[in-house]
Design a protein around this motif. Sequence first.
Motif, PDB file in Angstrom:
ATOM      1  N   ALA A 107      29.033  26.628 -14.497  1.00 16.50           N
ATOM      2  CA  ALA A 107      27.873  26.359 -13.644  1.00 16.50           C
ATOM      3  C   ALA A 107      28.287  26.061 -12.211  1.00 16.50           C
ATOM      4  O   ALA A 107      27.477  26.198 -11.290  1.00 16.50           O
ATOM      5  N   THR A 108      29.553  25.648 -12.013  1.00 13.82           N
ATOM      6  CA  THR A 108      30.029  25.342 -10.661  1.00 13.82           C
ATOM      7  C   THR A 108      30.349  26.594  -9.858  1.00 13.82           C
ATOM      8  O   THR A 108      30.558  26.508  -8.644  1.00 13.82           O
ATOM      9  N   GLN A 112      16.817  30.018 -15.074  1.00 17.65           N
ATOM     10  CA  GLN A 112      17.146  29.662 -13.696  1.00 17.65           C
ATOM     11  C   GLN A 112      17.712  30.865 -12.978  1.00 17.65           C
ATOM     12  O   GLN A 112      18.583  31.553 -13.477  1.00 17.65           O
ATOM     13  N   ASP A 113      17.217  31.125 -11.774  1.00 25.72           N
ATOM     14  CA  ASP A 113      17.652  32.286 -10.998  1.00 25.72           C
ATOM     15  C   ASP A 113      19.109  32.122 -10.596  1.00 25.72           C
ATOM     16  O   ASP A 113      19.499  31.125 -10.010  1.00 25.72           O
ATOM     17  N   THR A 171      19.974  35.875 -14.490  1.00 32.59           N
ATOM     18  CA  THR A 171      19.548  34.479 -14.465  1.00 32.59           C
ATOM     19  C   THR A 171      20.710  33.577 -14.847  1.00 32.59           C
ATOM     20  O   THR A 171      21.607  33.969 -15.593  1.00 32.59           O
ATOM     21  N   ARG A 172      20.684  32.372 -14.304  1.00 38.48           N
ATOM     22  CA  ARG A 172      21.680  31.361 -14.636  1.00 38.48           C
ATOM     23  C   ARG A 172      21.149  30.499 -15.770  1.00 38.48           C
ATOM     24  O   ARG A 172      20.015  30.051 -15.743  1.00 38.48           O
ATOM     25  N   ASP A 173      21.984  30.290 -16.791  1.00 35.46           N
ATOM     26  CA  ASP A 173      21.611  29.429 -17.914  1.00 35.46           C
ATOM     27  C   ASP A 173      22.805  28.539 -18.230  1.00 35.46           C
ATOM     28  O   ASP A 173      23.632  28.856 -19.095  1.00 35.46           O
ATOM     29  N   GLY A 174      22.919  27.433 -17.484  1.00 38.70           N
ATOM     30  CA  GLY A 174      24.062  26.539 -17.685  1.00 38.70           C
ATOM     31  C   GLY A 174      25.359  27.223 -17.327  1.00 38.70           C
ATOM     32  O   GLY A 174      25.516  27.750 -16.227  1.00 38.70           O
ATOM     33  N   GLY A 221      23.113  25.762  -8.094  1.00 37.73           N
ATOM     34  CA  GLY A 221      22.319  24.545  -8.181  1.00 37.73           C
ATOM     35  C   GLY A 221      23.053  23.324  -7.664  1.00 37.73           C
ATOM     36  O   GLY A 221      24.280  23.271  -7.559  1.00 37.73           O
ATOM     37  N   TRP A 222      22.221  22.308  -7.333  1.00 37.25           N
ATOM     38  CA  TRP A 222      22.769  21.062  -6.825  1.00 37.25           C
ATOM     39  C   TRP A 222      23.618  20.339  -7.853  1.00 37.25           C
ATOM     40  O   TRP A 222      24.552  19.625  -7.495  1.00 37.25           O
TER      41      TRP A 222
END
Length: 668
Positions: free
Chosen positions: A202-203, A273-274, A228-231, A280-281
């Motif tokens: 995810a980083t 999540q796109d 899409t981002r998933d974790g 992501g933060w």
Amino acid sequence: MTLIAQAAIWLGLGLAPAAADSLPPAGGAPHLAMSLVADSDAPRAGQVVTLALDTRPAKGWHGYWRNPGDAGFPPSFDWTLPKGVSVDAPQWPVPTTLVVAGLMNFVYDTPYAPLVAVHVPAGLAAGTKLPIRLHTSYLVCTDTICVPEQQDLAVELTVGDGAPANGAAFDRWRAAIPKPLDAAATYQVEGDTVTIAVPLPATAKVDQAYFFAGTPGSLKYAAPQTVTRDGDRLVIATQGAPSGRIEGVLRIGRDLGLSVRAAPGTVVATSGQDAGASGGWAAVLAAFAGALLGGLILNVMPCVFPILSLKALHLARGGADERTARVDALGYTLGAVLTCVALGGVILALRAGGSAIGWAFQLQDPRVIVLLVALTFAIGLNLLGRFEVPAPQFATHGGALGSVATGALAAFVATPCTGPFMGAALGAALVLPWPAALAVFAGLGLGLALPFLAIGFVPALRRFLPRPGAWMERLRRVLAIPMLLTTAALLWLLWRQAGWLGLGVGIAAAVLVAIVLVAGGRRQHRGEGFGLPLAFAAIGAPLVLALVVTGNATVHAETGGTAFSEAKLAQLRREGKPVFAYFTADWCLTCKVNERAAIDTQATRAAFARNKVQVLVGDWTDGDPVLGRFIQAHNRAGVPLYLYYAPGAATPQVLPQVLTPGMLATLH
């Protein structure tokens, strides 16, 4: 590509093949200017040389990837090689997409360079000529016409000392080659919908994500893709009818990609999540927290702890008021943070230019080590009371400027260390957007300054400091011991990197600095000033001596394993042998502690022999760019890196950065 697709492209472009042959390039020059470039013109016998097919499309024209997509055809390569010489299949940089008349093409419209590994046979005498020739046929197109072309290229190598050539260009070209993904991907087919799940932390930053299918016919190239981002995974939804494994390249940024192999399986539904939102933060905050903890741990290192201790004792000695304590703490923090951000900025800039460098890159230059020898020895003499620093003030005196300089010094001398939390955090920083990456480096500096920041802002902590007394001078001299040991370690490192000449220069720098500083200290003891000429001499002598040291390491690391190479690793894995690969450097304190306490022990050697574990050692002391790229591919900014490849496993197990003998004994 099917015959129907070939006909479609020629008709869709309004040009038949014969017509294309009738349109030679202007002036007879090809539309793809090509040349063969070697990373060593004088390879050693038995060495693997990399050839780059430096390709520069004319304005408005483009060449094709190894899988051209819906149209075009891939280049062909016909090599003429000396006896015993062999070549591997080309490695291709990340392409881009081009849609013409509804047909998806995978192309290059800017300069690019496929790379080819050339195996030079062992046993050749120095001076042996190795002429290498290539006949290549390819298709080159604009948005409206296509022209088949062919070229004959040649390069001649001479067996020699293996000296590298064209280093900057090859760093740039290699950086564009997709990195192998450490984890296996999975795809699932429902009707004509194909969902591919790619493991990715995810980083990791993801920008302009697109999956280029390298397996012909597996996907519908022109079908839209949703990423899409998933974790810790990316999920790609598109269309196709694959069977068996899908091989391809996942673009994760401009000219950045990952080589992916996906097997059929089950893909759990994504949370949606796109992936274009940079991870992501949460990823940024996790990396920042890791850097903060890693910086905090650096305070116990022998080259940092004396500086921190003296700053704290300065507050105890002077009974500083609230404002003075806070100014001192903020200055120290500012110096540490700015230095870490500056180092991080240099790393990011150089990597953007194609260099494979990482944390503590400056210690790969023996000239920098000469300056550090002089600096740490000067600090040791200061701690022993041989002289007092007039300006800027470092350790024993206050002042905002002195505090900033002290924080900067602590951050700079702490750079050889990569400990728990820190390695993963800095690795993540290298794939985050640059503002987030610099924030992570700032977190490292903040963690380094945190103890003194707390002492400066929390009066209760200052009250726990012992009362001033004669013991403080004794402690000051005790603290000189780890600093002088740091000097000795730097001299050893200088010997490893630059041989006896480097060691002699380092000792000379320390002796000259000692003579000058002790002379200045005697003036101070007589109530006189240090003396501007002496101050200039203390700074100038190491600078002049540093210029004498050139070249790479002449003394190689002594290890209990085989020198790491990707070819050797691939060979051992093909043979089904378990492999423990570790990456180290002489300037990495954490590496050396792990080697002494966990790796180079009788118990570990016995366990490896019992379980037939093969050991490969990557020595990154001199900043070898090949090792640098391998380390980077495993999401690390530097060493140590410890990998275990179990027999038959698709990906390695990444071990912690702090090892124990019991941990290694279980590898089998």
